[in-house]
Design a protein around this motif. Sequence first.
Motif, PDB file in Angstrom:
ATOM      1  N   ALA A  84       9.700  -0.820 -14.273  1.00  0.00           N
ATOM      2  CA  ALA A  84       9.087  -2.056 -14.756  1.00  0.00           C
ATOM      3  C   ALA A  84       7.655  -2.139 -14.263  1.00  0.00           C
ATOM      4  O   ALA A  84       7.176  -1.263 -13.558  1.00  0.00           O
ATOM      5  N   HIS A  85       7.002  -3.248 -14.615  1.00  0.00           N
ATOM      6  CA  HIS A  85       5.611  -3.474 -14.224  1.00  0.00           C
ATOM      7  C   HIS A  85       5.563  -4.500 -13.103  1.00  0.00           C
ATOM      8  O   HIS A  85       6.569  -5.123 -12.760  1.00  0.00           O
ATOM      9  N   GLY A  86       4.404  -4.712 -12.542  1.00  0.00           N
ATOM     10  CA  GLY A  86       4.162  -5.528 -11.357  1.00  0.00           C
ATOM     11  C   GLY A  86       4.945  -6.813 -11.209  1.00  0.00           C
ATOM     12  O   GLY A  86       5.652  -7.000 -10.231  1.00  0.00           O
ATOM     13  N   ASN A  87       4.840  -7.740 -12.175  1.00  0.00           N
ATOM     14  CA  ASN A  87       5.476  -9.038 -11.988  1.00  0.00           C
ATOM     15  C   ASN A  87       6.996  -8.960 -11.996  1.00  0.00           C
ATOM     16  O   ASN A  87       7.660  -9.681 -11.259  1.00  0.00           O
ATOM     17  N   VAL A  88       7.563  -8.092 -12.821  1.00  0.00           N
ATOM     18  CA  VAL A  88       9.013  -7.913 -12.840  1.00  0.00           C
ATOM     19  C   VAL A  88       9.465  -7.298 -11.521  1.00  0.00           C
ATOM     20  O   VAL A  88      10.449  -7.736 -10.920  1.00  0.00           O
ATOM     21  N   LEU A  89       8.738  -6.296 -11.058  1.00  0.00           N
ATOM     22  CA  LEU A  89       9.085  -5.669  -9.780  1.00  0.00           C
ATOM     23  C   LEU A  89       8.930  -6.651  -8.627  1.00  0.00           C
ATOM     24  O   LEU A  89       9.744  -6.684  -7.701  1.00  0.00           O
ATOM     25  N   ARG A  90       7.913  -7.485  -8.689  1.00  0.00           N
ATOM     26  CA  ARG A  90       7.700  -8.506  -7.654  1.00  0.00           C
ATOM     27  C   ARG A  90       8.894  -9.461  -7.618  1.00  0.00           C
ATOM     28  O   ARG A  90       9.426  -9.778  -6.570  1.00  0.00           O
ATOM     29  N   PRO A 137       2.177  -1.498  -5.735  1.00  0.00           N
ATOM     30  CA  PRO A 137       1.285  -0.440  -6.221  1.00  0.00           C
ATOM     31  C   PRO A 137       1.779   0.153  -7.544  1.00  0.00           C
ATOM     32  O   PRO A 137       2.973   0.258  -7.786  1.00  0.00           O
ATOM     33  N   THR A 138       0.837   0.517  -8.389  1.00  0.00           N
ATOM     34  CA  THR A 138       1.154   1.136  -9.668  1.00  0.00           C
ATOM     35  C   THR A 138       1.581   2.586  -9.450  1.00  0.00           C
ATOM     36  O   THR A 138       0.961   3.305  -8.668  1.00  0.00           O
ATOM     37  N   ALA A 139       2.622   2.984 -10.148  1.00  0.00           N
ATOM     38  CA  ALA A 139       3.097   4.378 -10.147  1.00  0.00           C
ATOM     39  C   ALA A 139       3.441   4.899  -8.753  1.00  0.00           C
ATOM     40  O   ALA A 139       3.143   6.039  -8.408  1.00  0.00           O
ATOM     41  N   ALA A 140       4.067   4.043  -7.941  1.00  0.00           N
ATOM     42  CA  ALA A 140       4.505   4.440  -6.604  1.00  0.00           C
ATOM     43  C   ALA A 140       5.995   4.116  -6.493  1.00  0.00           C
ATOM     44  O   ALA A 140       6.362   2.961  -6.274  1.00  0.00           O
ATOM     45  N   PRO A 141       6.858   5.104  -6.686  1.00  0.00           N
ATOM     46  CA  PRO A 141       8.297   4.847  -6.659  1.00  0.00           C
ATOM     47  C   PRO A 141       8.756   4.208  -5.344  1.00  0.00           C
ATOM     48  O   PRO A 141       8.422   4.666  -4.260  1.00  0.00           O
ATOM     49  N   PRO A 201       4.800   7.101   1.112  1.00  0.00           N
ATOM     50  CA  PRO A 201       4.244   5.903   1.755  1.00  0.00           C
ATOM     51  C   PRO A 201       2.723   5.867   1.814  1.00  0.00           C
ATOM     52  O   PRO A 201       2.122   4.810   1.619  1.00  0.00           O
ATOM     53  N   GLY A 202       2.078   6.980   2.058  1.00  0.00           N
ATOM     54  CA  GLY A 202       0.619   7.004   2.146  1.00  0.00           C
ATOM     55  C   GLY A 202      -0.041   6.648   0.829  1.00  0.00           C
ATOM     56  O   GLY A 202      -0.961   5.821   0.774  1.00  0.00           O
ATOM     57  N   THR A 203       0.429   7.246  -0.242  1.00  0.00           N
ATOM     58  CA  THR A 203      -0.109   6.945  -1.566  1.00  0.00           C
ATOM     59  C   THR A 203       0.181   5.494  -1.943  1.00  0.00           C
ATOM     60  O   THR A 203      -0.671   4.800  -2.499  1.00  0.00           O
ATOM     61  N   ALA A 204       1.375   5.020  -1.614  1.00  0.00           N
ATOM     62  CA  ALA A 204       1.745   3.633  -1.928  1.00  0.00           C
ATOM     63  C   ALA A 204       0.827   2.645  -1.214  1.00  0.00           C
ATOM     64  O   ALA A 204       0.384   1.664  -1.812  1.00  0.00           O
ATOM     65  N   ARG A 223      -2.589   2.663  -2.970  1.00  0.00           N
ATOM     66  CA  ARG A 223      -2.526   1.998  -4.275  1.00  0.00           C
ATOM     67  C   ARG A 223      -2.301   0.495  -4.126  1.00  0.00           C
ATOM     68  O   ARG A 223      -2.824  -0.291  -4.916  1.00  0.00           O
ATOM     69  N   ALA A 224      -1.526   0.080  -3.136  1.00  0.00           N
ATOM     70  CA  ALA A 224      -1.317  -1.350  -2.890  1.00  0.00           C
ATOM     71  C   ALA A 224      -2.630  -2.016  -2.493  1.00  0.00           C
ATOM     72  O   ALA A 224      -2.906  -3.148  -2.881  1.00  0.00           O
ATOM     73  N   ALA A 225      -3.448  -1.308  -1.734  1.00  0.00           N
ATOM     74  CA  ALA A 225      -4.754  -1.852  -1.351  1.00  0.00           C
ATOM     75  C   ALA A 225      -5.625  -2.067  -2.586  1.00  0.00           C
ATOM     76  O   ALA A 225      -6.341  -3.070  -2.683  1.00  0.00           O
ATOM     77  N   LEU A 226      -5.558  -1.157  -3.546  1.00  0.00           N
ATOM     78  CA  LEU A 226      -6.312  -1.321  -4.795  1.00  0.00           C
ATOM     79  C   LEU A 226      -5.805  -2.529  -5.579  1.00  0.00           C
ATOM     80  O   LEU A 226      -6.598  -3.290  -6.143  1.00  0.00           O
ATOM     81  N   VAL A 227      -4.497  -2.717  -5.613  1.00  0.00           N
ATOM     82  CA  VAL A 227      -3.910  -3.878  -6.299  1.00  0.00           C
ATOM     83  C   VAL A 227      -4.379  -5.166  -5.632  1.00  0.00           C
ATOM     84  O   VAL A 227      -4.718  -6.143  -6.302  1.00  0.00           O
ATOM     85  N   ALA A 228      -4.436  -5.177  -4.314  1.00  0.00           N
ATOM     86  CA  ALA A 228      -4.871  -6.366  -3.581  1.00  0.00           C
ATOM     87  C   ALA A 228      -6.312  -6.724  -3.932  1.00  0.00           C
ATOM     88  O   ALA A 228      -6.642  -7.887  -4.143  1.00  0.00           O
ATOM     89  N   VAL A 229      -7.170  -5.717  -4.013  1.00  0.00           N
ATOM     90  CA  VAL A 229      -8.576  -5.952  -4.364  1.00  0.00           C
ATOM     91  C   VAL A 229      -8.670  -6.516  -5.780  1.00  0.00           C
ATOM     92  O   VAL A 229      -9.405  -7.468  -6.028  1.00  0.00           O
ATOM     93  N   GLU A 230      -7.932  -5.946  -6.713  1.00  0.00           N
ATOM     94  CA  GLU A 230      -7.952  -6.438  -8.094  1.00  0.00           C
ATOM     95  C   GLU A 230      -7.461  -7.880  -8.161  1.00  0.00           C
ATOM     96  O   GLU A 230      -7.996  -8.686  -8.911  1.00  0.00           O
TER      97      GLU A 230
END
Length: 81
Positions: free
Chosen positions: A5-11, A31-35, A56-59, A62-69
């Motif tokens: 799913a996408h962000g809001n559903v996963l949240r 984070p996008t595309a981080a299982p 975990p490192g990639t996640a 990517r989570a930091a990028l989501v936070a900035v957005e």
Amino acid sequence: MLVVAHGNVLRALCVILDRLTDPEATTLDIPTAAPLRHDCTAELHPLTRGGVYLDPGTARARAALVAVEGRRCPHAPCRRA
């Protein structure tokens, strides 16, 4: 069970599974595309709160990028405290 799913559903799923408080939910950056793996009991109680990212490192990056957005979003519901 596999959920894709996408962000809001996963949240929403994380809020339910991990029993997050409102403040925790508003600061959750998916984070996008981080299982993310949630191992659960038969009663669907997570064995590890928050689950475990397969990379975990990639996640984290990517989570930091989501936070900035999220902070850049001009719409009131998107703004973070």
